[in-house]
Design an enzyme around this catalytic site. Structure first.
Site, mmCIF file in Angstrom:
data_model
loop_
_atom_site.group_PDB
_atom_site.id
_atom_site.type_symbol
_atom_site.label_atom_id
_atom_site.label_comp_id
_atom_site.label_asym_id
_atom_site.label_seq_id
_atom_site.Cartn_x
_atom_site.Cartn_y
_atom_site.Cartn_z
ATOM 1 N N MET A 123 98.985 38.766 12.832
ATOM 2 C CA MET A 123 98.438 38.513 11.458
ATOM 3 C C MET A 123 97.099 39.322 11.185
ATOM 4 S SD MET A 123 99.489 37.171 8.883
ATOM 5 C CE MET A 123 100.262 35.701 9.049
ATOM 6 N N LYS A 149 76.451 6.308 30.036
ATOM 7 C CA LYS A 149 77.184 6.038 31.250
ATOM 8 C C LYS A 149 76.693 4.401 31.699
ATOM 9 C CE LYS A 149 77.767 7.460 35.940
ATOM 10 N NZ LYS A 149 77.421 8.770 36.956
ATOM 11 N N PHE A 157 70.770 16.288 32.245
ATOM 12 C CA PHE A 157 72.005 17.137 32.606
ATOM 13 C C PHE A 157 73.213 16.909 31.919
ATOM 14 C CE2 PHE A 157 75.560 17.720 35.824
ATOM 15 C CZ PHE A 157 75.665 19.147 35.955
ATOM 16 N N GLN A 158 73.879 17.728 31.417
ATOM 17 C CA GLN A 158 75.109 17.490 30.358
ATOM 18 C C GLN A 158 74.627 16.405 29.465
ATOM 19 O OE1 GLN A 158 78.462 16.814 33.131
ATOM 20 N NE2 GLN A 158 78.617 18.925 33.376
ATOM 21 N N GLU A 189 89.288 20.347 28.264
ATOM 22 C CA GLU A 189 89.057 19.257 27.365
ATOM 23 C C GLU A 189 89.671 19.650 25.691
ATOM 24 O OE1 GLU A 189 85.686 19.043 30.159
ATOM 25 O OE2 GLU A 189 86.518 20.605 29.105
#
Length: 592
Positions: free
Chosen positions: A501, A182, A132-133, A70
């Site tokens: 760096m 959802k 969940f999630q 993602e």
């Protein structure tokens, strides 16, 4: 039934006096994206967004690009937005989908990139129940977005999408998150069409600058003995590069760009003094410190540009600051003439006043000022050992790429680190939106996703990613996406076997204690590229650099990973150490 055909049917039915059709939230979302002219959405599916993915399956006007992480979805949409000026769109699921996207959202926020990120959420009844999630998307993203929405009612969805795109692209641009539970994406509601306009009482960014303030700026500019024009990413974001070039050429004043502003004024023009700041040129930094009138355009005086503010304030100067964001003016440096407005609109008015007025620059003073500047420029602060035939100098790779592509339609992305600074210093950008990098947040891993996004937007252009062996591994899985969606990019890994760096700072600030900056178990990048279905090249000798680049460019339809084994001891100079002023520069190893 395809949504595109449903649109035609519903329009015909409406004209016949039929009732308003009912659509699911997911279908309304897709229609909203279509109405906004969205061509690409980068995303990754999950449970909370399956209704949305089902709606995408039923349409054929927007291409969804399946990334492998993602974070890369948001970076790719970000790169697309930077190169085109359009709003980039990403789609992620709830919970870890959102948290994985936060780095990309913060990257876009720091650089003021217009984006809409659509996230799935657990059903409204489950919000706050540790489902969940589930995560608090609005709370997590609030510090790194321009605005965010939680859509609790499907009837609000079209209006919210209209507001999201409006907020993202107007004023000081930035990312907007739209969190959709959802059940909202599944529920139906009568759909009368996408809103044609949007009004928000609490959000009305100013575009036109105050005429009186612009006249004050004009008076200061024309009376200057040692003028300087300092420009940042705001010039590119407002598509004001032509106006900037007109102004600089009319006045004949020296000009500099920040890291984010490169390409706003042609680097090949003599009036351009190079990038300024921590790794800027002597001429750019000294001119910044010693000017008597400074015109700041779409820049924010950040710490990497002016160094120590107390040191910067030692020399008295008059400062004019043009910015669309009033909160950026006098935030770090007190200015004398603030002008709040869109850079393009303000420059147009300023140019008009100059043309119509009788005031002219002080030619005699300007001649002396340019002589001083040329004295600084004569020190050639970007010189390096070009005659070295034993080891590849990273600067040489970038310079060779520039020589080959300076007259071509080319885009350069970078990750973050030494390679980023060398690309900024040695690739001389003459056109806007060709240099795509993470400036404000300094996010490693953006290079390949940026390049993917640009290649979809500009398939006929050459897209090069200048990276390091550390940064490139953070999103290297997107090589798989490059293959699936046929985005043939060219990757130049300046591989010095260190987090370069970090190693440079450890050498200079920590007496050479290289704590965890050495890459001790690197993959075989050639075989890795081949495993992903691409071409891999290993380049170990300076005399092979040009040939490798030519061969890679000939493979127009293939992604090519070039592993350049570069000098592990090379540092980026000039350099301003932390806490120092911008004229207190280290020019090379002899200054350490």
């Amino acid at each position: 039934m395809e949504i595109t055909k449903a649109e035609m049917a519903s329009a015909a039915a409406a004209s016949a006096g039929a009732s308003t059709p009912e659509l699911r939230g997911a279908e309304i979302l897709v229609k909203s994206l279509q109405a906004e002219g969205v061509k690409y959405v980068w995303g990754y599916p999950g449970g909370a967004v399956l209704h949305i993915y089902d709606a995408f399956f039923k349409q054929d006007t927007i291409q969804h690009v399946l990334v492998r992480h993602e974070q890369a979805a948001v970076h790719a949409a970000d790169g697309y937005a930077r190169a085109t000026g359009d709003v980039g769109v990403a789609l992620v699921t709830s919970g870890p989908g959102v948290t994985n996207a936060v780095t990309g959202i913060a990257t876009a926020y720091m650089d003021s990139i217009p984006m809409v990120i659509i996230s799935g959420q657990v059903p409204t009844a489950a919000i706050g129940q540790d489902a969940f999630q589930e995560c608090d998307t609005v709370g997590i993203t609030r510090p790194v977005v321009k605005h965010n929405f939680l859509v609790k009612d499907v009837r609000q969805l079209a209006d919210v999408m209209k507001k999201a795109f409006h907020i993202a692209r107007t004023g000081r641009p930035g990312p907007v998150v739209v969190d959709i539970p959802k059940d909202v994406s599944f529920n139906k509601t009568p759909y009368a069409g996408y809103p044609e306009s949007v009004e928000m009482r609490s959000y009305n960014p100013v575009r036109k600058g105050h005429g009186g303030q612009i006249r004050k700026a004009l008076q200061l500019l024309m009376s200057a003995k040692r003028p300087y024009i300092y420009t940042g990413g705001g010039v590119l974001l407002s598509n004001a590069t032509q106006e900037l070039r007109t102004l600089v050429d009319m006045l004949g004043y020296p000009v500099t760009n920040t890291l984010m502003g490169l390409g706003a004024y042609p680097a090949s023009d003599r009036k351009f003094l190079g990038m300024l700041g921590m790794h800027g040129t002597i001429e750019a930094n000294n001119t910044m410190q010693h000017c008597d009138v400074l015109l700041a355009v779409g820049a924010r005086f950040d710490d990497r540009v002016i160094g120590n503010p107390k040191h910067f304030a030692q020399n008295e100067r008059k400062i004019i600051h043009i910015d669309i964001d009033p909160s950026s003016i006098s935030k770090r440096v007190k200015v004398d003439v603030p002008i709040v407005g869109d850079v393009k609109d303000v420059l147009v008015e300023l140019i008009s006043m100059i043309r119509e007025g009788s005031l002219k620059p002080d030619a005699h003073a300007l001649k002396g000022w340019w002589e001083t500047i040329e004295g600084w420029r004569a020190r050639d602060c970007l010189k390096y050992d070009r005659g070295n035939n034993d080891v590849i100098k990273p600067q040489y790779v970038v310079e060779t790429l520039w020589e080959m592509t300076k007259d071509e339609d080319a885009y350069i992305t970078s990750d973050v680190g030494q390679h980023q600074m060398w690309a900024a210093q040695y690739y001389r950008f003459d056109r806007p939106r060709r240099w795509i990098n993470s400036g404000g947040l300094g996010t490693m891993g953006v290079g390949i996703p940026y390049a993917m996004g640009i290649k979809l937007a500009r398939p006929e252009s050459e897209v090069f990613c200048v990276t390091g062996e550390g940064s490139v591994q953070m999103c290297i899985q997107e090589l798989s996406t490059c293959l699936q969606y046929n985005t043939p990019i060219k990757i130049l890994a300046l591989n010095n076997r260190y987090l370069g760096m970090v190693r440079q700072w450890q050498e200079i600030e920590y007496s050479g204690r290289y704590s965890h900056s050495y890459m001790d178990a690197l993959p075989n990048f050639v075989k890795l590229a081949e495993a992903y279905g691409h071409v891999g090249m290993l380049i170990e000798r300076p005399q092979d650099v040009e040939g490798a680049l030519r061969e890679a460019r000939k493979l127009k339809d293939r992604t090519v990973f070039m592993d350049f084994r570069t000098d592990p001891t090379e540092n980026v100079f000039p350099m301003v150490k932390a806490g120092k002023g911008i004229t207190e520069m280290l020019l090379g190893a002899e200054d350490l």
